[in-house]
Design a protein around this motif. Structure first.
Motif, PDB file in Angstrom:
ATOM      1  N   ARG A 220     103.351 -16.598  92.153  1.00 50.04           N
ATOM      2  CA  ARG A 220     104.871 -16.296  91.813  1.00 50.04           C
ATOM      3  C   ARG A 220     105.772 -16.400  93.208  1.00 50.04           C
ATOM      4  O   ARG A 220     106.944 -17.192  92.923  1.00 50.04           O
ATOM      5  N   CYS A 223     106.757 -20.422  93.535  1.00 44.91           N
ATOM      6  CA  CYS A 223     108.091 -20.816  92.729  1.00 44.91           C
ATOM      7  C   CYS A 223     109.015 -21.222  93.499  1.00 44.91           C
ATOM      8  O   CYS A 223     109.996 -21.810  92.874  1.00 44.91           O
ATOM      9  N   TRP A 305     104.896 -24.240  89.545  1.00 46.37           N
ATOM     10  CA  TRP A 305     105.320 -23.800  88.453  1.00 46.37           C
ATOM     11  C   TRP A 305     104.043 -23.658  87.298  1.00 46.37           C
ATOM     12  O   TRP A 305     104.041 -22.821  86.674  1.00 46.37           O
ATOM     13  N   ALA A 308     102.007 -20.554  87.585  1.00 47.77           N
ATOM     14  CA  ALA A 308     102.751 -19.298  87.472  1.00 47.77           C
ATOM     15  C   ALA A 308     103.243 -19.080  85.923  1.00 47.77           C
ATOM     16  O   ALA A 308     102.935 -19.708  85.099  1.00 47.77           O
ATOM     17  N   THR A 309     103.481 -17.817  85.871  1.00 42.91           N
ATOM     18  CA  THR A 309     104.031 -17.247  84.308  1.00 42.91           C
ATOM     19  C   THR A 309     105.292 -17.715  84.090  1.00 42.91           C
ATOM     20  O   THR A 309     105.935 -18.142  85.278  1.00 42.91           O
ATOM     21  N   ALA A 312     108.195 -16.054  86.042  1.00 41.92           N
ATOM     22  CA  ALA A 312     108.177 -16.354  87.451  1.00 41.92           C
ATOM     23  C   ALA A 312     108.784 -17.530  87.507  1.00 41.92           C
ATOM     24  O   ALA A 312     109.748 -17.890  88.542  1.00 41.92           O
ATOM     25  N   ARG A 313     108.602 -18.716  86.811  1.00 41.07           N
ATOM     26  CA  ARG A 313     109.140 -19.795  86.866  1.00 41.07           C
ATOM     27  C   ARG A 313     110.616 -20.004  86.750  1.00 41.07           C
ATOM     28  O   ARG A 313     111.386 -20.612  87.629  1.00 41.07           O
ATOM     29  N   LEU A 355     109.907 -11.551  92.991  1.00 43.36           N
ATOM     30  CA  LEU A 355     108.896 -12.377  92.356  1.00 43.36           C
ATOM     31  C   LEU A 355     107.774 -11.392  92.556  1.00 43.36           C
ATOM     32  O   LEU A 355     106.830 -11.391  91.797  1.00 43.36           O
ATOM     33  N   ASP A 360     103.502  -9.593  85.626  1.00 43.76           N
ATOM     34  CA  ASP A 360     102.961 -10.784  84.559  1.00 43.76           C
ATOM     35  C   ASP A 360     103.061 -10.472  83.179  1.00 43.76           C
ATOM     36  O   ASP A 360     102.791  -9.490  82.786  1.00 43.76           O
TER      37      ASP A 360
END
Length: 360
Positions: A220, A223, A305, A308-309, A312-313, A355, A360
């Motif tokens: 995270r 990002c 990215w 990450a989830t 988070a992006r 972040l 998540d």
């Protein structure tokens, strides 16, 4: 609120421990000189009127004593030394007085604790700090080598230093004097050895960042621009429990807020406090410089990215746009770049916090 009967203050050193216990019922003060052995300290505490609570200052002895007492069912608080309240007129400092002072502060609940990491977290933190030490050692070794050549009138002018081309140039250097030749070989060998050690630590950190309890947080944090795997992992393990902060207080913890002296109607703000973790502050200041250039997500950022989830992006993209806009605003106001970058670093710490605590 303090609920135990006996409050105990320990002044812990490598080879001795000064202990002071205050009985809340009788008011009796018991003092002792103990060995650093956890079993010895625990047995002494068990002879006191219970229940017992213990406090000692954080220091180079680590958190082993805190874990040992917690395992024995004794509440143990590790106190931040910089936050201890001391009488301004007290000019006598001894281990025994420090232990009594800690015991009294514990009973009054007038202390600030530090977060005790788990064993795995502390091991990861030591790995990150070993890498930071290797970085500093490499910088010093390179300086010694380059300054040795400079004293001989030899200066590299073939482009950026410490590249493959520069290394080839260094290998071609020859000296007639045996003493100078041995000095050069010693300094050059030191650079190669420290660089190899740093690279080994980088590989170990990358492997741990990819498969450990810190992996979700690291992905995270990555990002954001300027936060690589090494930086994200260092932020994750050095802060530990991000939930003890807010977006406003994380900057104060790292020492990126202005110092202040206010009295009456006057309010004077100075340079940043530079308190807290120096390593974290350096990482954030270096990462903040990346937000100065125009924001255009490239392949490296998009690859991060992908790990990450979606939340988070989106959050990371918003942070990158915001911080780049802040840089543009500072440039328009002709703000000094070093001052502007510290302000960006303080805000970047807040985005890292948002972040890190993101679900998540």
């Amino acid at each position: 609120m303090f609920t135990e009967r006996t409050s105990v203050g320990l002044d812990v050193h490598a080879r001795s421990v000064a202990a002071a216990a205050i009985d809340g019922v009788t008011g009796e003060l018991v003092q002792a000189k103990l060995t650093p052995s956890h079993d010895h300290i625990r047995s002494w505490l068990e002879d006191l009127p219970g229940p017992v609570a213990v406090a000692y200052e954080a220091g180079p002895t680590g958190f082993g004593l805190s874990r040992a007492l917690a395992a024995a069912g004794i509440r143990c608080e590790v106190v931040a030394p910089s936050k201890l309240q001391r009488p301004s007129g007290d000019r006598v400092k001894t281990d025994a007085k420090d232990a009594v002072h800690l015991a009294r502060l514990l009973r009054l609940d007038e202390f600030t604790t530090v977060s005790v990491p788990t064993v795995d977290q502390e091991n990861a933190r030591d790995l990150v700090r070993a890498r930071e030490d290797a970085r500093g050692d490499l910088m010093r070794a390179r300086h010694r080598l380059s300054k040795l050549l400079l004293r001989q009138g030899i200066v590299y002018s073939g482009g950026q230093a410490w590249t493959t081309t520069h290394d080839t140039w260094l290998r071609r250097q020859r000296f007639e004097a045996s003493a100078l030749r041995l000095t050069f070989e010693s300094d050059y060998e030191a650079v190669l050895a420290v660089k190899a050690r740093r690279d080994r630590l980088d590989e170990a950190i990358a492997a741990m960042a990819a498969d450990s309890e810190f992996t979700p947080i690291v992905r995270r944090l990555c990002c954001l621009r300027g936060v690589s795997t090494l930086t994200g992992f260092a932020l994750a393990v050095e802060v530990g429990d991000w939930h003890r902060f807010t977006g406003n207080t994380i900057g104060s913890f790292i020492g990126l807020v202005p110092s202040e002296y206010s009295s009456g109607t006057s309010r004077v703000q100075g340079s940043i406090t530079k308190t807290g973790n120096t390593h974290l502050r350096r990482l954030l200041v270096e990462a903040a410089w990346h937000h100065r250039a125009r924001y255009a997500p490239g392949k490296t950022m998009r690859d991060r990215w992908e790990l990450a989830t979606p939340a988070a992006r989106v959050r990371g993209d918003a942070g990158n746009r915001r911080l780049n806009a802040r840089w543009d605003a500072f440039r328009a106001r002709r703000k000094r770049h070093v001052v502007a970058n510290v302000a960006i670093a303080r805000e970047l710490a807040g985005w890292c916090w948002s972040l890190a605590v993101l679900e998540d």
